[in-house]
Scaffold this active site. Structure first.
Site, short mmCIF file in Angstrom:
data_model
loop_
_atom_site.label_atom_id
_atom_site.label_comp_id
_atom_site.label_asym_id
_atom_site.label_seq_id
_atom_site.Cartn_x
_atom_site.Cartn_y
_atom_site.Cartn_z
N SER A 669 0.83 -1.20 0.00
CA SER A 669 0.00 0.00 0.00
C SER A 669 0.87 1.26 0.00
CB SER A 669 -0.95 -0.04 1.20
OG SER A 669 -1.96 0.92 1.07
N ASP A 742 -8.93 -4.62 -6.05
CA ASP A 742 -8.55 -3.72 -4.95
C ASP A 742 -9.64 -2.68 -4.74
OD1 ASP A 742 -7.34 -1.93 -3.19
OD2 ASP A 742 -5.36 -2.17 -4.10
N HIS A 776 -7.47 -5.35 -1.61
CA HIS A 776 -6.26 -4.62 -1.21
C HIS A 776 -5.30 -5.52 -0.43
CE1 HIS A 776 -3.88 -1.07 -0.63
NE2 HIS A 776 -3.93 -1.17 0.68
#
Length: 818
Positions: A669, A742, A776
């Site tokens: 991330s 995601d 994610h």
């Protein structure tokens, strides 16, 4: 010719597959053994510390589970066949233990291949309700703790698509359940639906709607239809014997909340119009109070669509918000209202005002408190005592107040005013206990309250218990952990009067286990769990928290691991893993909460696996980004980022453990964003691994992470921080991994796809791995194992067996001869 082909195979063999359609791969056995180690159960305990429920689950979902039907609507991800979140985490086994001194855990007889979730104690804590998801829907089950048995009380007709699907009535004999509406219309297949016209969004002159880049929003009228049908339900009273009574007819029910005495229930419904710009929690809503029999008492508020909040992280909507029940009273409603119209740019003495309103909720509300920062909650005590909190992001400030909720003429006293990032100064959290309503209120003894703190300091972590006199505000330390070879966490208080706490104790090679500690008796520990260490292969790995300074003197830290086959004097390749964090002062930025006594736990995304593969690992390396005073942290993001990285490599190199030409950097991330920037702006690394990141900040123009300025206010910051804008400078091998589904704000898959295209177009060594069905974070076993295989191949090729300049020349000669 055979020799030439052999050399070509040596140099290119491991990545010939990069242009092929791969099946899922598995990492080396050393890593696989750690990944497949069984998980310890989640423990749920009643407030007396006598009855325990242990919830077991598998490490991962399967790719088949992730491939089940999914609709993405209004910020939700729903399985329209089962009517529950499509990404729900399930447990598959339940055991019960009665008595803290009893070691026997009784397995509960349940359906094979069950998928259990939504666990919720009954008010008397003698039962626990939960759901079981089968192929056709969601069932409601009741677990009886005393008889150690469970039974189903509904068919597979619960609507668990939004919010908690059920809530207990106070008398423990029934639950209020969201049941799929009988009037539900058929869903429309968005792939085959024939449009009746274009989708139109409108912006009015002067009305600013500076929203983040939300995912899974409604996109067209078909989505609106499907969202409505999937959120419609009937509220049904279901008794423990399965008897059903319609309590409220069809509506889009979101939140259900009983009053402490159980005589009223606050119900929030989603209203129209829906929006294409924001998720469902900013759609219009209505909050209504009913009595426990379903009679309408009063409509509390109707909130319009929220698309145009003021700019800033402290922005809120106008009007009443944050409705909740006062925990120390039978049926008193509380809420707050912004005194700055929700605009953090407005200068006011107080930001929020808190009100309360007693049943039957139709009189004039009473103001009980005003807060200097944005209101952040209240711990209720009694008629004369409560603790309130506020928060202000821009200064990283938080305050706590002691106030008299029955007399607003008595000025609240600020008992804590601190930077919430200053971990070392954290005074702890107030201890609460369960009251006669089953709610948690301050544990007060005469005029004293209690605080439990983590006890972080320069010397380590030493949790404490303080007693505070609420008149004088003087604190007395009742207990502080003195463990130096282990870590103790004070999880909760069982009985402060008798000194009983629930604690968790662990060491680097001892799995965390729970105990009852009596702080009034020396060395008095009663073990509650005896979980074994499932990671035997790394239990003796060398582990140390190292501290070092970057060039401006700021102290940094990281957790250093040496390879399992470490030989003194030998230099090893290193994997460094990190995640940048923003601070407004250097003092807080230099603090460390890492501890070498923490249990060594290799989660699916951890770099720790590579100690079994001959790598030094520096995990959770400090990457503070500091902006003091009027300067914002991101104004010097790149400079500080590179400085953090160089300091970390220098520190480990100075210890003599690594070959500094063979260092990889990685992150997930915002850590992936960090990785791409480090490779673009430095020559410190041999390779990088970037998972689920964002690389072009112009695609998140109204803020990202802790940046609240928009692109047009700080274009130079956005451009400087975007690796995409500097793709031409990136020459270091980079592995990009991203979930195809995601749903994190700003990190949509397009970010990795476009960055890969830019790097490939400019001739950079890059590989893009898109994981089907993954979000994610990654949850399917096949995806996680393949990701670990990809990472291992990348590190082996570009770090451990990095091609030196001499070998590079030979490589080119081979290419020419071929």
């Amino acid at each position: 010719m055979k020799n030439i082909l052999l050399l070509i195979a040596l140099f290119f063999g491991s990545f010939i597959y990069s242009q092929e359609s791969l099946t899922y791969q598995k990492p080396p056995q050393e890593i696989l053994e750690l990944v497949n180690a069984p998980l310890a159960p989640l423990m749920r305990m009643d407030d007396n510390g006598e009855n325990f429920v242990f919830l077991y689950r598998s490490n991962f979902k399967s790719i088949e589970e992730l491939s089940e039907t999914e609709m993405r609507l209004g910020g939700l991800r729903i399985n329209p066949i089962t009517n529950i979140g499509s990404r729900e985490r399930y447990y598959n086994s339940i055991k019960v233990r009665v008595g803290r001194n009893n070691k026997d855990e009784t397995p509960i007889g349940l359906p094979a291949n069950g998928r259990f979730s939504n666990f919720n104690w009954s008010p008397n804590q003698k039962m626990m309700a939960f759901t079981n998801t089968i192929s056709s829907g969601v069932e409601l089950w009741i677990l009886n703790i005393e008889t150690k048995s469970a039974k189903k009380i509904t068919e597979a007709n619960l609507n668990a698509n939004i919010g908690q699907p059920f809530s207990w009535f106070k008398d423990n004999t029934a639950l209020l359940v969201k049941i799929i509406s009988k009037d539900k219309k058929s869903l429309i297949d968005t792939k085959t639906a024939v449009p009746t016209g274009p989708t139109v969004s409108v912006s009015e002159t002067g009305v600013k709607a500076q929203n983040r880049t939300y995912q899974d929003l409604l996109k067209n009228p078909t989505d609106k239809h499907n969202f409505e049908q999937l959120t419609l339900s009937e509220l049904t009273k279901v008794s423990l014997d399965g008897k059903k009574t319609i309590w409220k007819k069809n509506d889009m029910y979101d939140d259900l909340s009983f009053s402490p005495d159980g005589n009223f229930i606050m119900v929030t419904t989603i209203e129209k119009p829906f929006s294409y710009l924001v998720p469902y929690n900013r759609f219009p809503s209505k909050t209504v109070i009913y009595d426990k029999d379903g009679k309408l008492i009063n409509t509390i508020i109707e909130v319009p669509l929220i698309e145009d909040l003021p700019q800033g992280f402290m922005a809120v909507r106008k009007g009443k918000r944050n409705f909740s029940w006062r925990d120390d009273k039978q049926a008193t409603l509380t809420w707050c209202e912004a005194l700055d119209e929700g605009n953090p740019e407005k200068e006011v003495e107080f930001r929020d005002e808190v009100f309360e309103l007693n049943a039957p909720f139709n009189g004039k509300a009473t103001s009980i408190l005003k807060t200097i920062g944005r209101f952040a909650g209240i711990e209720w005590g009694n008629n004369q005592t409560a603790i309130a909190y506020d928060r202000w992001w821009n200064t990283r400030n938080t305050k706590s107040y002691i106030f008299n909720p029955s007399n607003n003429t008595i000025k609240p006293i600020v008992i804590s005013d601190r930077n919430y990032q200053d971990t070392y100064s954290d005074p702890g959290r107030f201890v609460t206990k369960r009251n006669e309503y089953g709610r948690y209120t301050l544990d007060l003894v005469n005029e004293n309250a209690f605080l439990i703190g983590d006890g972080f300091s320069e010397n380590g972590k030493f949790p404490f218990v303080d007693e505070m006199n609420l008149k004088t505000l003087k604190t007395t330390r009742l207990y502080q952990s003195s463990l130096t070879d282990k870590i103790e966490d004070l999880s909760s208080a069982l009985d402060m009067k008798n000194g009983e706490l629930i604690v968790r104790i662990e060491s680097k090679n001892e799995y965390p286990n729970y105990y009852i500690r009596n702080i009034k008796k020396q060395n008095d520990l009663i073990p509650l769990t005896q979980f074994e260490n499932p990671y035997k292969s790394i239990q003796n790995v060398y582990k140390e928290v190292i501290k070092y300074n970057r060039e401006d003197g700021l102290e940094l830290s990281g957790t250093l691991y040496l390879p399992t086959n470490y030989e003194k004097g030998k230099k090893y390749p290193m994997v460094m893993w990190a995640y940048p964090r923003e601070f407004k002062d250097k003092s807080s930025a230099g603090q460390s909460t890492s501890n070498s006594n923490e249990f060594t736990y290799p989660s699916y995304g951890s770099p720790i696996y590579w100690v079994t593969r001959g790598y030094v690992v520096l995990d959770d390396a400090s990457f503070p980004i500091v902006g003091e005073g009027d300067e914002q942290p991101n104004d010097t993001f790149i400079k500080q980022l590179v400085s953090n990285a160089k300091a970390a490599i220098d520190a480990v190199d100075n210890l003599g453990y690594i070959d500094r030409t063979k260092v990889a950097v990685g992150g997930h991330s915002y850590g992936a964003f960090m990785t791409a920037n480090l490779l673009a702006h430095s020559n410190l690394f041999a390779a990088g691994i970037a998972r689920s990141g964002a690389y072009n900040r112009t695609l998140t123009p109204f803020g990202f992470q802790s940046e609240e300025r928009n692109y047009w206010e700080a274009p130079e910051v956005y451009n400087a921080m975007s690796p995409f804008m500097h793709a031409h400078t990136m020459k270091t091998p980079l592995l990009l991994v991203h979930g195809e589904a995601d749903n994190n704000s700003g990190t949509y898959p397009l970010q990795s796809e476009r960055y890969f295209n830019a790097l490939k177009g400019l001739g950079a060594p890059v590989r893009l791995v898109m994981l089907p069905k993954e979000s994610h974070g990654y949850s399917a076993e096949e995806s996680v194992l393949h990701m670990l295989w990809e990472q291992d191949q990348w590190l082996e090729t570009y770090v451990k067996n990095k091609v030196t300049p001499e070998k590079q020349i030979l490589k080119k000669e081979v290419e020419v001869k071929h």
